[in-house]
Design an enzyme around this catalytic site. Structure first.
Site, mmCIF file in Angstrom:
data_model
loop_
_atom_site.group_PDB
_atom_site.id
_atom_site.type_symbol
_atom_site.label_atom_id
_atom_site.label_comp_id
_atom_site.label_asym_id
_atom_site.label_seq_id
_atom_site.Cartn_x
_atom_site.Cartn_y
_atom_site.Cartn_z
ATOM 1 N N LYS A 14 64.719 2.810 48.234
ATOM 2 C CA LYS A 14 63.952 3.933 47.668
ATOM 3 C C LYS A 14 64.209 5.228 48.445
ATOM 4 O O LYS A 14 64.512 6.269 47.871
ATOM 5 C CB LYS A 14 62.437 3.633 47.706
ATOM 6 N N ARG A 46 51.025 1.528 45.140
ATOM 7 C CA ARG A 46 51.372 0.197 45.620
ATOM 8 C C ARG A 46 50.308 -0.830 45.295
ATOM 9 O O ARG A 46 50.454 -1.990 45.642
ATOM 10 C CB ARG A 46 51.448 0.264 47.129
ATOM 11 N N ARG A 80 68.482 -0.818 60.035
ATOM 12 C CA ARG A 80 68.212 0.574 59.654
ATOM 13 C C ARG A 80 67.919 1.454 60.871
ATOM 14 O O ARG A 80 67.203 1.079 61.784
ATOM 15 C CB ARG A 80 67.015 0.628 58.709
ATOM 16 N N ARG A 132 62.291 2.067 63.194
ATOM 17 C CA ARG A 132 60.864 1.987 62.867
ATOM 18 C C ARG A 132 60.237 0.777 63.528
ATOM 19 O O ARG A 132 60.858 -0.272 63.622
ATOM 20 C CB ARG A 132 60.694 1.902 61.340
ATOM 21 N N ARG A 168 55.165 -7.430 55.129
ATOM 22 C CA ARG A 168 55.393 -6.344 54.152
ATOM 23 C C ARG A 168 55.811 -6.925 52.801
ATOM 24 O O ARG A 168 55.382 -6.452 51.747
ATOM 25 C CB ARG A 168 56.436 -5.366 54.690
HETATM 26 P P1 AP5 Z 1 65.798 2.449 52.566
HETATM 27 O O1 AP5 Z 1 66.285 3.307 51.449
HETATM 28 O O2 AP5 Z 1 65.422 3.133 53.823
HETATM 29 O O3 AP5 Z 1 64.638 1.461 52.061
HETATM 30 P P2 AP5 Z 1 63.254 1.756 51.379
HETATM 31 O O4 AP5 Z 1 63.259 1.196 50.003
HETATM 32 O O5 AP5 Z 1 62.876 3.192 51.517
HETATM 33 O O6 AP5 Z 1 62.348 0.764 52.239
HETATM 34 P P3 AP5 Z 1 61.136 1.004 53.218
HETATM 35 O O7 AP5 Z 1 61.220 -0.081 54.248
HETATM 36 O O8 AP5 Z 1 61.042 2.412 53.678
HETATM 37 O O9 AP5 Z 1 59.955 0.676 52.227
HETATM 38 P P4 AP5 Z 1 58.582 0.228 52.566
HETATM 39 O O10 AP5 Z 1 58.009 0.272 51.210
HETATM 40 O O11 AP5 Z 1 58.422 -1.033 53.308
HETATM 41 O O12 AP5 Z 1 58.077 1.340 53.638
HETATM 42 P P5 AP5 Z 1 57.205 2.650 53.479
HETATM 43 O O13 AP5 Z 1 57.728 3.650 54.421
HETATM 44 O O14 AP5 Z 1 57.018 3.022 52.065
HETATM 45 O O15 AP5 Z 1 66.942 1.363 52.867
HETATM 46 C C1 AP5 Z 1 66.781 0.387 53.866
HETATM 47 C C2 AP5 Z 1 68.105 0.187 54.632
HETATM 48 O O16 AP5 Z 1 69.090 -0.341 53.736
HETATM 49 C C3 AP5 Z 1 68.681 1.500 55.203
HETATM 50 O O17 AP5 Z 1 69.245 1.222 56.440
HETATM 51 C C4 AP5 Z 1 69.752 1.894 54.163
HETATM 52 O O18 AP5 Z 1 70.814 2.606 54.775
HETATM 53 C C5 AP5 Z 1 70.213 0.551 53.635
HETATM 54 N N1 AP5 Z 1 70.587 0.595 52.206
HETATM 55 C C6 AP5 Z 1 69.990 1.343 51.233
HETATM 56 N N2 AP5 Z 1 70.602 1.129 50.037
HETATM 57 C C7 AP5 Z 1 71.588 0.212 50.279
HETATM 58 C C8 AP5 Z 1 72.574 -0.426 49.438
HETATM 59 N N3 AP5 Z 1 72.644 -0.159 48.112
HETATM 60 N N4 AP5 Z 1 73.405 -1.318 50.013
HETATM 61 C C9 AP5 Z 1 73.322 -1.586 51.358
HETATM 62 N N5 AP5 Z 1 72.441 -1.018 52.184
HETATM 63 C C10 AP5 Z 1 71.567 -0.133 51.657
HETATM 64 O O19 AP5 Z 1 55.774 2.121 54.004
HETATM 65 C C11 AP5 Z 1 55.563 1.757 55.334
HETATM 66 C C12 AP5 Z 1 54.117 1.317 55.538
HETATM 67 O O20 AP5 Z 1 53.240 2.418 55.237
HETATM 68 C C13 AP5 Z 1 53.619 0.184 54.634
HETATM 69 O O21 AP5 Z 1 53.941 -1.084 55.157
HETATM 70 C C14 AP5 Z 1 52.119 0.470 54.600
HETATM 71 O O22 AP5 Z 1 51.487 0.021 55.780
HETATM 72 C C15 AP5 Z 1 52.060 1.978 54.577
HETATM 73 N N6 AP5 Z 1 52.049 2.547 53.207
HETATM 74 C C16 AP5 Z 1 52.985 3.362 52.647
HETATM 75 N N7 AP5 Z 1 52.659 3.675 51.397
HETATM 76 C C17 AP5 Z 1 51.480 3.040 51.113
HETATM 77 C C18 AP5 Z 1 50.655 2.962 49.969
HETATM 78 N N8 AP5 Z 1 50.955 3.628 48.824
HETATM 79 N N9 AP5 Z 1 49.526 2.222 50.045
HETATM 80 C C19 AP5 Z 1 49.180 1.571 51.187
HETATM 81 N N10 AP5 Z 1 49.929 1.587 52.309
HETATM 82 C C20 AP5 Z 1 51.091 2.323 52.282
HETATM 83 ZN ZN ZN Z 2 61.350 4.158 52.621
#
Ligand code: AP5
Ligand code: ZN
Length: 212
Positions: free
Chosen positions: A13, A88, A127, A160, A171
């Site tokens: 994402k 979410r 990452r 992270r 997660r």
């Molecule tokens: P990347 O694009 O960084 O992944 P992402 O989908 O953004 O995954 P996240 O881990 O950031 O999502 P998340 O939902 O767990 O975390 P968030 O920050 O939202 O890609 C990952 C890696 O793969 C990178 O190294 C990239 O280079 C590589 N990659 C990408 N595409 C690729 C491909 N096609 N092929 C190969 N490699 C690839 O949330 C964190 C925390 O915040 C949550 O756990 C929760 O505690 C809290 N939180 C956030 N939002 C909410 C909400 N709405 N409600 C409640 N709690 C929340």
């Molecule tokens: Zn993300």
């Protein structure tokens, strides 16, 4: 356009958002990035969110809804926005729909990034991120030009705290239990994207889904 990106941790994402943002002139609103900034700044909200985030659990609906309510009203978001990591839970989704309806707006598309769980550990553990811009790299799949350094600013990259195999399990559990019902909630607007292929191919699939 108002777009939601939904999918498990590490599905891509945050990687695809800047491309969509540039192509469609939309705001990129990532609740995870907003929360990490609040944790780093040690604001009251950050202190409250920290424990849940580090254990891989979701932060309260109230906190994230407040963040999004404020962010979506910024003048630069008038053309539309990409929601990355929100909603979410079904509670968050219903709140969002209500909030937009009051402004005569609605969500146009929900992009569902589909990646098998088994591929996500390697993505997350490898990452490296540039915290202030949100840019992310991967040691194997998307390495920076110089190891450990951001391509654009030359500043150091970081890992992270929640990017380890143990926390990823929690997660993923939260995703399957609390977030998959959101996909059903938006059924009519959802486009499923095969996201376990190279970044450029995923970007092309997104472009065609959004131009339909
Ligand atoms: P990347 O694009 O960084 O992944 P992402 O989908 O953004 O995954 P996240 O881990 O950031 O999502 P998340 O939902 O767990 O975390 P968030 O920050 O939202 O890609 C990952 C890696 O793969 C990178 O190294 C990239 O280079 C590589 N990659 C990408 N595409 C690729 C491909 N096609 N092929 C190969 N490699 C690839 O949330 C964190 C925390 O915040 C949550 O756990 C929760 O505690 C809290 N939180 C956030 N939002 C909410 C909400 N709405 N409600 C409640 N709690 C929340
Ligand atoms: Zn993300």
């Amino acid at each position: 356009k108002r777009i939601i990106l939904i999918g498990p941790p590490g599905c891509g994402k945050g990687t695809q958002s800047p491309r969509i943002k540039n192509e469609h002139c939309l705001c990129h609103l990532a609740t995870g990035d907003m929360l990490r900034a609040a944790v780093a700044a040690k604001t009251p909200l950050g202190l409250e969110a920290k424990k849940a985030m580090e254990s891989g659990a979701l932060v309260s609906d109230e906190i994230v809804i407040g963040l999004i309510e404020e962010a979506t009203q910024q003048a630069e978001c008038a053309k539309g926005f990409i929601l990355d990591g929100f909603p979410r839970t079904v509670v968050q989704a219903k709140k969002l729909d209500e909030m937009l309806a009051k402004r005569g707006q609605a969500i146009d598309r929900v992009l569902n990034f589909v990646v098998p769980d088994s591929l996500l550990v390697e993505r997350v553990v490898g990452r490296w991120v540039h915290p202030s811009s949100g840019r992310s790299y991967h040691v194997k799949f998307a390495p920076p030009k110089v190891a450990g350094v951001d391509d654009v600013t030359g500043e150091p990259l970081m890992q992270r705290k929640d990017d380890n195999a143990e926390t990823l399990k929690a997660r993923l559990g939260a995703f399957h239990d609390q977030t998959t019902p959101v996909i059903q909630h938006y059924a009519a607007k959802v486009v499923a994207l095969k996201a376990d292929r190279p970044q450029d191919e995923v970007a092309q699939a997104i472009a065609s889904a959004l131009n339909k």
